[in-house]
Design an enzyme around this catalytic site. Structure first.
Site, PDB file in Angstrom:
ATOM      1  CG  HIS A 157       0.067  14.424   3.738  1.00  0.00           C
ATOM      2  ND1 HIS A 157       0.447  13.108   3.854  1.00  0.00           N
ATOM      3  CD2 HIS A 157      -1.261  14.456   4.058  1.00  0.00           C
ATOM      4  CE1 HIS A 157      -0.603  12.380   4.218  1.00  0.00           C
ATOM      5  NE2 HIS A 157      -1.634  13.169   4.355  1.00  0.00           N
ATOM      6  CG  ASP A 217       2.833   7.936   4.979  1.00  0.00           C
ATOM      7  OD1 ASP A 217       2.791   8.699   3.992  1.00  0.00           O
ATOM      8  OD2 ASP A 217       3.440   6.845   4.983  1.00  0.00           O
TER       9      ASP A 217
END
Length: 423
Positions: free
Chosen positions: A395, A399
């Site tokens: 992450h 995204d």
């Protein structure tokens, strides 16, 4: 008689020390030239150390798990003649067996074939374990045991840390037939023994790698359900038509092809993240790591330039690399340099999994098993072959929306397989 001293060899790449993983000999053993004496583990590879001489082992220089400096005394062998007590020619490392620890390393260690090893044979037809004790075994061995109708907890493992190997299943069957009268009650006897297993060698490197990945990356997983009825029909058709001449296709080469096509629109997934330098490197070449379970642990051989391979080319390369990894014959180059990883437990794939990233990559695509389910298609309830993709992403780089769109793109390609080949 003289003494030949073998020192810890310089394995290269500026490595100053290595971990002694396992001895294959003991004091008093007679050894021959090229016989494997020990396994040592670097940060990147398990390496066999062979004997350059014939003789008798008179001293060992360390214990498994001990970190030894390059140039320190590894083993002393009594030989005919004057020996080499003061200085020893360092033996060349043999048969590097890589782990999925260092995708950055591209260099290949020159090697020569190691002497064949003898696999220990099970002593006795069965061994009792606690009912909730899970024996160590690879998915392939578990499936083999299931096919043979064998309870793995009754089989004594001869592999590292008691891991059950294919040979143990065969030995269990053979000895079970010759000892058919052995009391079944032995399988249900109470046990209060304990065993401590030192985490060393390849298992330690795998543990460190997994811990490092989960601590450094911001993992998140995304699961998508895919209707693979059409792709399975295509696969069956191609195998029927071309299987005899080109080889059988599994689902994996289709998944590799789907990755290649989807990555054209999502290049941020085919990347490596150097979190120390704070640099993301996106690559045009698609080097797909295919996670493979071996008797010594998880390995990740790499299908290089998957973007330039046909289905059958990918299938052949996957099969070749998997065999090399399971046999411990994969080279350093074959086990490093991946840009994205594909992991599958095959028939044992379950419904959902949360695969761990193969750092410094930013995406790993996990394949779960195919099951038949009733589905509603155009208002009708029909039986379809369904499969989940359970994938994980970093992450820090990827995204959530992009990850979902990427997996949905793979889903679209697999559900409409003709689009895999439309340019």
């Amino acid at each position: 008689m003289g003494t030949h001293v073998i020192k810890m060899p310089d394995i290269g790449e500026g490595i100053a020390e290595v971990e002694l993983s396992q001895w294959h000999v003991k004091v008093g053993d007679l050894v021959v030239e090229d016989q494997v004496l020990a396994d040592v583990m670097t940060d990147k590879a398990m390496v066999d150390i062979p004997s350059p001489v014939h003789g008798k082992v008179i001293a060992l220089g360390g214990q498994p798990g001990e970190v030894m400096a390059v140039g320190s005394v590894l083993i002393s062998i009594e030989v005919e003649g004057a020996g080499n007590l003061k200085e020893s020619d360092n033996p060349a490392p043999v048969a590097a067996k890589e782990t999925p620890v260092a995708p950055k390393v591209e260099a290949v260690v020159e090697s020569k074939p190691a002497a064949p090893r003898t696999t220990p044979v099970c002593q006795g037809p069965m061994v009792a374990r606690e009912a909730n004790e899970r024996p160590l075994a690879s998915p392939a061995v578990r499936k083999h045991a299931l096919d043979l109708g064998i309870q793995l907890r009754l089989v004594r493992g001869s592999g590292p840390a008691g891991r059950v190997l294919h040979e143990d299943l065969e030995a269990y069957l053979a000895q079970g037939q010759s000892n058919a009268s052995a009391p079944v009650a032995a399988a249900y006897a109470q046990r209060n023994d304990e065993e401590q297993i030192q985490v060393i060698g390849m298992r330690r490197k795998i543990a460190q790698r997994m811990q490092d990945a989960t601590q450094r990356a911001a993992h998140f997983s995304y699961v998508e359900e895919i209707d693979v009825t059409a792709i399975e029909e295509l696969r069956a058709h191609l195998n029927e038509k071309h299987g005899a001449s080109r080889g059988k296709l599994t689902l994996l080469p289709f998944l590799v092809r789907a990755l290649v096509v989807a990555l054209r629109d999502f290049p941020q997934m085919n990347a490596r993240y150097d979190d120390e330098a704070q640099v993301i490197t996106r690559l045009g070449a698609v080097h797909v790591g295919v996670a493979t379970q071996s008797d010594v642990g998880l390995m990740v051989p790499v299908v290089r330039h998957a973007e330039a391979r046909s289905l059958w080319d990918s299938a052949a390369e996957i099969a070749r690399l998997a065999t090399a990894a399971r046999n411990g014959k994969a080279s350093r180059d074959e086990l490093s340099g991946s840009t994205i990883t594909l992991t599958s437990l095959g028939a044992l794939g379950g419904i959902v999994s949360t695969p761990v990233l193969n750092l410094p990559e930013v995406a790993i695509v996990g394949v779960n098993k195919i099951v038949e389910r009733p589905m509603v298609v155009k208002g009708q309830v029909v039986i379809r072959k369904m499969m989940n993709l359970s994938s994980s992403f970093d992450h820090r780089v990827v995204d959530g929306m992009d990850a979902a769109l990427f997996i949905q793109a793979i889903r679209g390609l697999l559900e409409q397989p003709a689009t895999l080949f439309v340019e």
